[in-house]
Write a protein that holds these residues in place. Structure first.
Motif, PDB file in Angstrom:
ATOM      1  N   GLU A   1      -0.978   3.004  -4.310  1.00 12.58           N
ATOM      2  CA  GLU A   1      -0.738   1.797  -5.119  1.00 12.58           C
ATOM      3  C   GLU A   1      -2.094   1.199  -5.493  1.00 12.58           C
ATOM      4  O   GLU A   1      -2.962   1.042  -4.626  1.00 12.58           O
ATOM      5  CB  GLU A   1       0.072   0.755  -4.312  1.00 12.58           C
TER       6      GLU A   1
ATOM      7  N   MET B   1      -9.766   3.329  -0.830  1.00 17.33           N
ATOM      8  CA  MET B   1      -8.810   3.200   0.271  1.00 17.33           C
ATOM      9  C   MET B   1      -8.295   4.597   0.605  1.00 17.33           C
ATOM     10  O   MET B   1      -7.244   5.033   0.150  1.00 17.33           O
ATOM     11  CB  MET B   1      -7.668   2.256  -0.115  1.00 17.33           C
TER      12      MET B   1
ATOM     13  N   HIS C   1       0.839  -1.195   0.000  1.00 15.14           N
ATOM     14  CA  HIS C   1       0.000   0.000   0.000  1.00 15.14           C
ATOM     15  C   HIS C   1       0.871   1.240   0.000  1.00 15.14           C
ATOM     16  O   HIS C   1       1.967   1.226   0.544  1.00 15.14           O
ATOM     17  CB  HIS C   1      -0.924   0.024   1.222  1.00 15.14           C
TER      18      HIS C   1
ATOM     19  N   CYS D   1      -4.402   5.777  -0.591  1.00 14.81           N
ATOM     20  CA  CYS D   1      -3.407   4.773  -0.976  1.00 14.81           C
ATOM     21  C   CYS D   1      -2.990   5.030  -2.416  1.00 14.81           C
ATOM     22  O   CYS D   1      -3.832   5.214  -3.297  1.00 14.81           O
ATOM     23  CB  CYS D   1      -4.001   3.376  -0.839  1.00 14.81           C
TER      24      CYS D   1
ATOM     25  N   HIS E   1      -9.441  -0.007  -4.538  1.00 20.54           N
ATOM     26  CA  HIS E   1      -8.300   0.833  -4.172  1.00 20.54           C
ATOM     27  C   HIS E   1      -8.678   2.305  -4.072  1.00 20.54           C
ATOM     28  O   HIS E   1      -8.225   3.017  -3.175  1.00 20.54           O
ATOM     29  CB  HIS E   1      -7.190   0.596  -5.206  1.00 20.54           C
TER      30      HIS E   1
ATOM     31  N   CYS F   1      -4.045  -1.282  -5.385  1.00 18.43           N
ATOM     32  CA  CYS F   1      -3.872  -2.534  -4.652  1.00 18.43           C
ATOM     33  C   CYS F   1      -5.056  -3.479  -4.783  1.00 18.43           C
ATOM     34  O   CYS F   1      -4.953  -4.649  -4.445  1.00 18.43           O
ATOM     35  CB  CYS F   1      -3.607  -2.211  -3.188  1.00 18.43           C
TER      36      CYS F   1
HETATM   37 CU1  CUA Z   1      -3.990   0.074  -0.892  1.00 17.74          CU
HETATM   38 CU2  CUA Z   1      -4.485   1.048  -2.948  1.00 17.74          CU
END
Ligand code: CUA
Ligand code: K7E
Length: 681
Positions: free
Chosen positions: A664, A673, A627, A662, A670, A666
């Motif tokens: 990335e 996030m 992350h 976040c 995401h 992920c």
């Molecule tokens: Cu954890 Cu995007």
């Protein structure tokens, strides 16, 4: 030389090679064809096998590929999902980073942030583990955010790369960095306490107990002010010997020391191995002690420093120097122990051997018996014998330089001189008894015979040029597979060239650099250029190439709540359910978790003027579950790898509503996030 001429002229040879190549390719197509028909027989399916060879030949023709191109492609192409055999750790030059490149595919696998902030790895954007390391490298609190990385050195056990640690120097500021190859992260930067720039580092002793950092431009030790008029009295060269604690993974300044050297410009070093273990060799230039000042009518450095026919290879009894330092026979510069030049002479720690014009580098042969030096202004490379050096030292007869350092007689210590070509620089070795020297001015790489043939002792020692291959263009260092070990692998050589001119599309006046992969597997005249790899950073100097199976990095951190800086469990590890925000007056401490696809907490309430300490634990242990974390305006950007606990601090100086998220991609959720940080005015 004759062979080289032949190779340059030899259209005949090229032509016959082309024929052989075409025959080979035809044979390859036959094999492809046959294997396809076999498959067909097995499966009974009816794909037309002739389409395979027909397409390949048509593609080769349409793209104008020569037989050599096709063999180069076959030797380097690495299908999707197939891993490389070797890993090159290359200096990232001015980027202050380290390249990680797979061979033979020449695919960049990673850039390791070292001296320079790097956002993707969250290096230098808040994470305490990176800020502390970067700050260790500041000089008197002056923030330094780049490095001129030159020479990476892999850790060794018994003279062989062991795949555990990597060291690299910053020439611009005389710093050394330690990279842990369990997670490919930088763990330490040390600033040289007595010099502002270096060059001859990093080089490790055969068991990595010591890491060498040699100097470059002489200055008063500790960079105290002194007029250039006092050059001979006050200016000095140096070499620093850093103790490495392998268990702790740190260089230990308290157990390290330096040696004072004459104000010649020590350049590049190499550490003895096997028969020469316990000794250290550094070349030098400007033994003229030119002091420049072209603006006042003095000769410029470039001519002033090239007057004499010989400079001095420094021969240092490293084992004995360590004893002398440990016995406390040193003086202090900025609190750092230094063996004085007088002590070095009295104790027999330092000798010189003359070396031809403007030498650049010393390279120790795999057996440790030869030291190879090339003078940029001499077409020969000069090979010294360790046995002869020892005999000359034992004989005890010598002249001295103006400081009293013994100068061994050139003819007493030289084993051979080989005429390799114009502008010879650096030398590497293979498994067949060949040495390779880069030729900056030609530019080319010369293959020459290192006293062989080893197999037949009845034959005359062979010190001769065997072959050459042109490179594009100005080659500096070269690197062979496992080339600095006691047992090089041969197979591949990478030529690290500066300024690619016509090799790639024009991208403006600042040219890409060029790593060229060369096949050195066949003996004799058969060097083949396989691949050009543009490098978008200037200028990467040196690289080391390790067998890939010697590396065994972690896939995730060993346990949830891991501190990568100390490589141990973090006291701030936060598990699911333990998330909290603690306030003590103006000090706020946040314990957060990250998991696909949320941070907990999702609301963080702060007051303007708070000092915030924020810990985030990535509680996942899945290989790819990294992350990121960023807060706008506060220049915070983190990479939190699986299992990692990271900490950052800031002062809440700006009020408002800030969404953190976040960085990335992920998971499918995401984008969700995210969370809000509210800072009340
Ligand atoms: Cu954890 Cu995007
Ligand atoms: Cu030749 Cu700094 Cu090793 Cu560059 S140095 S090329």
């Amino acid at each position: 030389m004759e062979r080289w001429e032949k190779q340059k002229r030899g259209s005949q040879i090229r032509w016959s090679r082309a024929v052989v190549g075409l025959v080979l390719i035809a044979a390859l197509f036959m094999v492809l064809l046959m294997s396809c028909s076999d498959d067909e027989a097995d499966t009974g399916e009816g794909a037309a096998p002739s389409a395979v060879s027909g397409d390949a030949a048509a593609i080769a023709e349409a793209r104008g590929l020569t037989p050599d191109d096709i063999t180069a492609a076959l030797k380097t192409y690495t299908p999707s999902g197939v891993h490389d055999d070797y890993v090159l750790f290359g200096s990232g030059g001015h980027s202050g980073q380290v390249y990680v490149v797979g061979l033979p595919s020449m695919r960049i696998l990673k850039k390791i942030a070292v001296f320079t902030p790097e956002p993707w790895q969250g290096w230098g954007y808040g994470a305490a583990s990176s800020m502390e390391v970067l700050e260790e490298g500041f000089v008197n609190g002056n923030p330094l955010t780049w490095g001129d990385t030159h020479h990476p050195a892999l850790s060794e056990t018994a003279g062989d790369y062991d795949g555990e640690w990597l060291f690299i120097n910053d020439k611009a500021n005389a710093r050394l960095a330690v990279i842990d190859l369990r997670d490919f992260e930088t763990k330490q930067i040390v600033k040289n306490p007595i010099a502002l720039n270096d060059h001859g580092g990093a080089f490790v002793t055969p068991d990595t107990e010591w890491v060498i950092e040699g100097g470059q431009y002489a200055a008063p030790l500790g960079w105290e002010y002194s007029s250039i008029d006092n050059y001979a009295e006050d200016y000095r060269g140096m070499v620093t010997i850093w103790k490495f604690d392998r268990e702790a993974g740190r260089l230990v300044p308290e157990e390290s020391f330096a040696m004072e050297l004459p104000p010649y410009w020590q350049d590049l070093c190499d550490v003895g191995k096997l028969v020469s273990a316990g000794w250290l060799f550094c070349n030098s230039f400007n033994t003229e002690m030119a002091t420049g000042g072209v603006e006042s009518g003095n000769p410029p450095f470039e001519t002033g420093a090239s007057q004499r026919d010989m400079d001095y290879m420094h021969i240092i009894n490293l084992d004995k120097a360590i004893e002398v330092a440990q016995a406390g026979n040193t003086f202090d510069v900025k609190g750092f122990p230094v063996i004085s030049l007088d002590t070095a002479i009295e104790e027999g720690l330092l000798y010189f051997a003359p070396e031809p014009k403007s030498p650049h580098g010393v390279s120790i042969a795999p057996g440790g018996e030869y030291m190879v030096v090339s003078g940029k202004l001499d077409p020969h490379t000069t090979v010294y014998s360790f046995d002869k050096i020892q005999a000359a030292i034992a004989a005890g007869e010598w002249e001295t330089d103006v400081y009293g350092v013994p100068i061994l007689d050139f003819d007493d210590v030289v084993e051979a001189q080989v005429e390799v070509g114009l502008g010879p620089l650096h030398t590497q070795f293979d498994d067949k008894g060949y040495a390779y020297t880069s030729l900056f001015l030609e530019p080319a790489v010369a293959r020459w015979s290192l006293g062989g043939p080893y197999a037949d002792l009845n034959e005359e020692p062979d010190w001769s040029l065997v072959s050459k291959i042109p490179v594009h263009y100005n080659v500096g260092h070269i690197s062979t597979a496992e080339g600095d070990t006691v047992s090089p692998d041969g197979k591949y050589l990478v030529s690290l060239n500066k300024w690619a001119i016509d090799r790639f599309l024009n991208v403006g006046p600042l040219l890409p650099q060029n790593f060229q992969l060369i096949d050195i597997n066949e003996p004799g005249d058969n060097l083949q250029l396989l691949y050009d790899m543009p490098i978008p950073d200037g200028e990467p100097h040196y690289a080391q190439i390790i067998k890939a199976d010697k590396l065994s990095p972690w896939e995730v951190y060993p346990e949830v709540g891991w501190d990568p800086h100390t490589q141990s469990p973090s006291p701030y590890a936060t598990l699911i359910g333990e998330e909290r925000i603690e306030r003590d007056g103006n000090n706020v401490e946040i314990f957060m978790t990250a998991v696909r696809s949320h941070f907990t907490p999702e609301h963080v309430e702060l007051q303007k003027g708070d000092h915030v300490t924020w810990h985030i634990t990535n509680v996942e242990q899945t290989y790819d579950a990294t992350h990121g974390f960023t807060i706008p305006l506060y220049n915070i950007n983190l990479s939190i790898e699986p299992g990692e606990t990271t900490t950052f601090e800031f002062d809440a100086t700006e009020d408002g509503v800030f969404s953190y998220y976040c960085t990335e991609f992920c998971s499918a959720l995401h984008l969700e996030m995210t969370g809000y940080m509210f800072i009340e005015p």
